[in-house]
Scaffold this active site. Structure first.
Site, PDB file in Angstrom:
ATOM      1  N   HIS A 224     -15.742   1.364  -9.544  1.00 56.77           N
ATOM      2  CA  HIS A 224     -14.242   0.815  -9.527  1.00 56.77           C
ATOM      3  C   HIS A 224     -13.818   0.668 -10.891  1.00 56.77           C
ATOM      4  O   HIS A 224     -14.467   0.036 -11.871  1.00 56.77           O
ATOM      5  CB  HIS A 224     -14.231  -0.652  -8.783  1.00 56.77           C
TER       6      HIS A 224
ATOM      7  N   CYS B 109      -2.199  -6.271  -6.397  1.00 57.24           N
ATOM      8  CA  CYS B 109      -3.031  -6.569  -7.884  1.00 57.24           C
ATOM      9  C   CYS B 109      -1.945  -6.148  -8.835  1.00 57.24           C
ATOM     10  O   CYS B 109      -1.798  -6.659  -9.959  1.00 57.24           O
ATOM     11  CB  CYS B 109      -4.249  -6.102  -7.726  1.00 57.24           C
TER      12      CYS B 109
ATOM     13  N   HIS C  56     -14.152 -12.242  -3.119  1.00 54.67           N
ATOM     14  CA  HIS C  56     -13.606 -12.203  -4.627  1.00 54.67           C
ATOM     15  C   HIS C  56     -13.511 -13.712  -5.022  1.00 54.67           C
ATOM     16  O   HIS C  56     -12.673 -14.098  -5.873  1.00 54.67           O
ATOM     17  CB  HIS C  56     -12.313 -11.488  -4.630  1.00 54.67           C
TER      18      HIS C  56
ATOM     19  N   CYS D 221      -3.522  -0.981 -12.415  1.00 55.20           N
ATOM     20  CA  CYS D 221      -4.190  -2.268 -13.039  1.00 55.20           C
ATOM     21  C   CYS D 221      -5.623  -1.845 -13.779  1.00 55.20           C
ATOM     22  O   CYS D 221      -5.828  -2.399 -14.842  1.00 55.20           O
ATOM     23  CB  CYS D 221      -5.003  -2.895 -11.660  1.00 55.20           C
TER      24      CYS D 221
ATOM     25  N   GLU E 288      -5.272   3.861 -11.127  1.00 51.16           N
ATOM     26  CA  GLU E 288      -4.402   2.523 -10.801  1.00 51.16           C
ATOM     27  C   GLU E 288      -3.857   2.130 -11.888  1.00 51.16           C
ATOM     28  O   GLU E 288      -4.406   2.152 -13.135  1.00 51.16           O
ATOM     29  CB  GLU E 288      -5.423   1.652 -10.118  1.00 51.16           C
TER      30      GLU E 288
ATOM     31  N   GLU F  48     -11.721   3.995  -5.778  1.00 50.40           N
ATOM     32  CA  GLU F  48     -10.572   3.340  -6.703  1.00 50.40           C
ATOM     33  C   GLU F  48     -11.330   3.384  -8.211  1.00 50.40           C
ATOM     34  O   GLU F  48     -11.057   2.659  -9.018  1.00 50.40           O
ATOM     35  CB  GLU F  48     -10.271   1.903  -6.581  1.00 50.40           C
TER      36      GLU F  48
END
Lengths: 637, 637
Positions: free
Chosen positions: B236, B372, B133, B306, B304, B288
């Site tokens: 995702h 995160c 990343h 996030c 999630e 995810e």
């Protein structure tokens, strides 16, 4: 769930039972005249039969299809043999002999027989037991051979089976090759072969294959732990059922309590946690099998037809082993729902997968590359008559009661049977419209007056059973086995009238089955019902059933071969267009007439939606103008 | 869903808004005093900050943790910077400078900055874009740097960001390295950096990263087809949201209609087919992220935190881009439900996963190896004030109407704001108990009398809105944008009274959402409710809500920091023991008092079951003695 009766029951063979009813008799006739020929034809056209000819050197060519395709031919032969046993047919007899000659010719000099390995991987025999299905195919050969021998008295296929069994017996053993089949089947088949040939070695070999399981980590084929230590149904559903059949066959003939305890545990796990209300089993396409407890999705239910057949075979074995209603109830449940759904009313189309809800995309097909299901149907159906009755010896069959021979009635259907019970020939006539209606007249015709226990299964689904013997009422309460036991000196013409009220029932699922929360299934007698698009203007997924709606049962002689439908005043929820909406305030529902048909007959009227589990809604009476239902304690000022 | 207004709106910055309410003000204070310190502490204790020191050679050691851990430090700095912007704090200011010095020291001479690659795989820079990343971490650095620069005026972190951005700009390009990040983030961050530095190259690079997507088959990171051809939200969920934010940022600044069309398509797919009622998104733990349309399981919902934050950021961008209620409604929906559920009321525990039903096994945790979510919460919350208001120029902002500047009210909360609107300073005071109650007083204080459009969002959930200006009723009907437009010459002290009735609502899901069939969710105003074990003797999974039960809203000041609960007379279904039963006839239910609390506040009172979607049952009135409901059309004879 240990046995009350020390001695297992003995099934009355299917050859001693003749259906005279409107349910089974036509289905067996269609199986004989349609399903059997189309199975033969498909085996011919797909090279399944040709593989034997090529392997025998009778014609040039290559192996065609999947490595376990031999088994399909064996299963069709098994079905044909049962058909022959029920009804002589010289043409079919000759056809079988011709086919058997090809099979015999394909057998190798050492007794080995598997056309895939002979043609494709001749050096790889017995090297990939977990995946390739040599032992599975052998098992189906043994079953076919025993069926053919018993139907015709001919040994042409039996001798092939014996040669192969002897070969396998020579290959496998603690001091030879140690290994177990990835797909169980040979265990139960070896027990059959042992009984037909009175050859104890085959029984020992069946035991050995069971005892040797559990040396790998392959949960998929129940090989992850030793059989006696297994506690849950896991892995591929058909494999599990066939294994449990084989275990039951061994347990029946031994004092192996550890095997019975294992059967009890996995039975409990299956029936209390992992079974569809249709008797379907194995929810996941991923492993064609089991997942976790209560994971029973409806639309994606796999519930393979073969698994239902496997459960029927296993349930029947346990019904004989234990003499308790629970097992015959289960047999009935799977038979009349998740098993028969596997074949069309026309007999020429099959479901591999039996979902409990459909958007209209699933339909029966004439054949499959993996054709286990059609060939399983054709060999299973002729055996049903053999699941109706059983006998028990005078020794100790009824537990507490004084020793007395027993005649057990497991299934109800208009039929005639000839039972041998400790030296007495007992004719049995059932007059009934079962499963359409629950009134049954059973006429007992012993060759001479004889005292025995007649055990009549009172299904657990039934409330308010009534019974009369020669027009005298008797207490219909079943004993601890779940059967109503009638002991008397039976004389020719004695008549039992049994009434098993088939009040339509709403069935709820354990709340852990999230797929069914807020929904009910409809059941009447042994039949589970569904809503089909054909009766509801094309869509059923938005239909709902108010808790207070009356369920009216009505025989529709012109529908689906004659079925009792259930009618109710229901609702169509939020009938407006949802296409562009994901959530919105609850709206008013519209009235809708619901017509439920037996699940086993679904998808016989063209494509369309189907649901077994119907959402429950408020009582109709409450739906007056618009939903009331909102007040605010502390107002917005 | 194309724009009515040609010119996008401009957000009023969060620094111009001060919450005075009982909902956001305490949450922001807890974020500052609890969440921020515990995030710093965790970053310190887990080696996340140490990684920079080691990479800088300031101390010995090895890289610790996951390869994207730098991003957590950047996100906490971003949150701290926003906090500083809202409230000067010399100690925090100094802490940040110390931390920034470590980060700057870890930057390589050529501008490269990523402690994982510098310490572990120094020769592998930019070689594994799909998985590692680097670009994602860079994006978070850019966001932190812009936030810190804007909060403090200092360039110490901004210069680090510029050096890294220039380095990346030198590495990537059509004639250099062609590749895109596996985890989007840098696109939106480059747009921010471009604006803060007035450096067009960064904007071009953001465009380039968007334009270059679609050369692989990686649906997981939205790289399976070119961005402009994408039609569905896939893969995702956080990555998808961040990509769409970046696309919206580029679309806002260009005439790229294909990008807007793509945003419209994926927005529609998400909000019409793939969104939880809480605003949660991405149902599957497997990726995810997203699965198929209407696949929205409750208990296994991933959703999630996030992803919810990503949706809030994207919704806000679209609300500005299009000036339509739908987007601000969505912002509100996710904000008040599936986003705030991610952090405990105490501010020191976090959900990574936000299910809509629980058996009591999920609980917020202080930290995660993949951190995160906590670090996203801490940087997101201080920005909320910046989502309340927006302005539009006189040019053409209101579509059909005559040109006139516009002041847009997207969110309601007691607060004070200072808005600059085409040369006029407009003070805004909101007095309200929102989201507890829907009565709002908005006092407009322009520095001089000025004519402009005040656009008040009338939420789609609201029925029966009422509005007054200086005690004179006005037509509350919103225009095509979904906002109520009030145009007049506004003078100091002009007061709008808006009442948005918060009648408790039962929400149904599209019937394709099988998980919710036969169930309702409760909503009042923007809040979605749930049933928790704490209010129901330990279990809620068997509770049901009759369609005719009144829903009573009541403020409980002592509960969960002060919430409005919903109370109803409900039912506990089949309260007997199901343990050994899988299916059985429907039984009678028992009365039960239901108390629903806001979903955002769940799991703040210890372990226990929770459900959002409550089974609906028959009306209470129908449950008199025992369920009637069965008759037989043609009796058993």
């Amino acid at each position: 769930m240990s046995s009350l009766a020390g001695t297992p029951l003995t099934a009355v063979p299917f050859t001693a039972v003749k259906f005279t009813d409107r349910f089974w008799a036509p289905r067996l006739e269609i199986n004989r005249t349609v399903t059997l020929p189309c199975n033969f034809k498909a085996c011919e056209e797909t090279g399944r039969i040709g593989n034997f000819e090529v392997a025998a050197g009778l014609k040039p060519g290559e192996f065609q299809g999947i490595y376990f395709n031999d088994s399909d031919v064996y299963k069709v032969i098994e079905g044909a043999a049962y058909t022959l046993a029920l009804r002589p047919d010289s043409k079919l007899d000759a056809t079988l002999d011709g086919l058997i000659a090809k099979i015999a010719a394909a057998q190798q000099p050492d007794g080995y027989l598997n056309t895939y390995f002979t043609l494709v991987e001749p050096d790889k025999r017995w090297t990939d037991l977990p995946v390739k299905h040599e032992l599975y195919c052998a098992g189906h050969l043994f079953e076919a051979a025993v069926a053919h021998y018993q139907a015709t008295g001919k040994r042409n296929l039996l001798d092939v089976a014996i040669r192969l069994a002897d070969h396998i017996d020579g290959v496998f053993g603690d001091d030879r090759l140690v290994g177990v089949p990835g797909h169980e089947e040979i265990e139960l088949a070896l027990v059959k072969l042992a009984e037909a040939t009175a050859e104890e070695r085959y029984f020992k070999l069946a035991q050995w294959f069971i005892d040797r399981r559990g040396q790998s980590d392959r949960e998929y084929c129940q090989d992850h732990i030793p059989v006696r230590d297994q506690t849950e149904v896991v892995g591929h559903a058909v494999r599990a059922m066939y294994l449990y059949c084989g275990v039951a066959d061994v347990a029946r003939r031994t004092a192996d309590e550890a095997l019975r305890a294992m059967l009890d545990r996995v039975w409990r796990d299956l029936t209390r946690r992992k079974l569809y209300v249709t008797g379907g089993l194995g929810p996941s396409a991923h492993n064609e099998g089991f997942t976790s407890a209560y994971d029973l999705p409806n639309e994606t239910a796999y519930a393979e037809t073969c698994a239902a057949i496997g459960l029927a075979l296993w349930s029947h074995r346990l019904a004989l082993l234990y003499g308790r209603r629970e097992y015959a109830d289960m047999l009935e449940q799977v038979l009349y729902n998740g098993l028969l759904s596997g074949v069309s009313l026309s007999g020429d189309r099959f479901f591999y997968i039996n979902p409990l809800a459909s958007r209209g995309e699933q339909h029966r097909r004439p054949w499959f590359d993996c054709a286990c299901c059609p060939t399983n149907v054709v060999r299973f159906l002729p055996q049903v008559g053999g699941m109706m009755y059983a006998t028990s010896p005078a020794s100790e069959a009824t537990g507490q009661a004084e020793a007395c021979p027993g005649l057990w009635v497991n299934l109800y259907a208009a039929s005639e049977a000839a039972v041998k019970l400790e030296g007495v020939d007992v004719g049995l006539i059932q007059e009934t419209d079962y499963p359409g209606f629950g009134a049954i007249r059973l006429i007992v015709n012993p060759s001479r007056a004889a005292t025995f226990d007649l055990h009549l299964r009172i299904p657990a689904w039934c409330e308010g059973a009534m019974a009369k013997v020669n027009d005298e009422s008797v207490d219909p309460t079943p004993d601890a086995t779940g059967y109503l036991r009638l002991r008397r000196e039976w004389r020719k013409g004695d008549t039992i009238r049994l009434n098993l009220p088939m009040t339509p029932q709403r069935i709820a699922a354990n709340p852990n089955v999230t797929a069914d929360v807020g929904r009910v299934a409809l059941r009447r007698g042994p039949l589970v019902y569904c809503l089909e698009a054909a009766d509801h203007g094309g869509s059923v997924r938005d239909l709902a059933l108010p808790r207070d709606a009356l369920l009216e049962a009505r025989m529709e002689t012109g529908l689906l071969g004659g079925v009792v439908v259930l009618r109710a005043r229901g609702l169509r929820r939020a009938p407006t267009d949802w296409a562009e909406t994901l959530y919105r305030p609850v709206g008013a529902d519209a009235p809708a007439s619901l017509t439920a048909v037996p699940y086993l007959a679904w998808d016989n009227r063209g494509p369309g939606e189907m649901v077994v589990w119907i959402p429950e809604t408020p009582a109709l009476a409450e739906l007056r103008p618009a939903p009331s239902g909102a007040s605010e304690g502390k107002a917005n000022s």
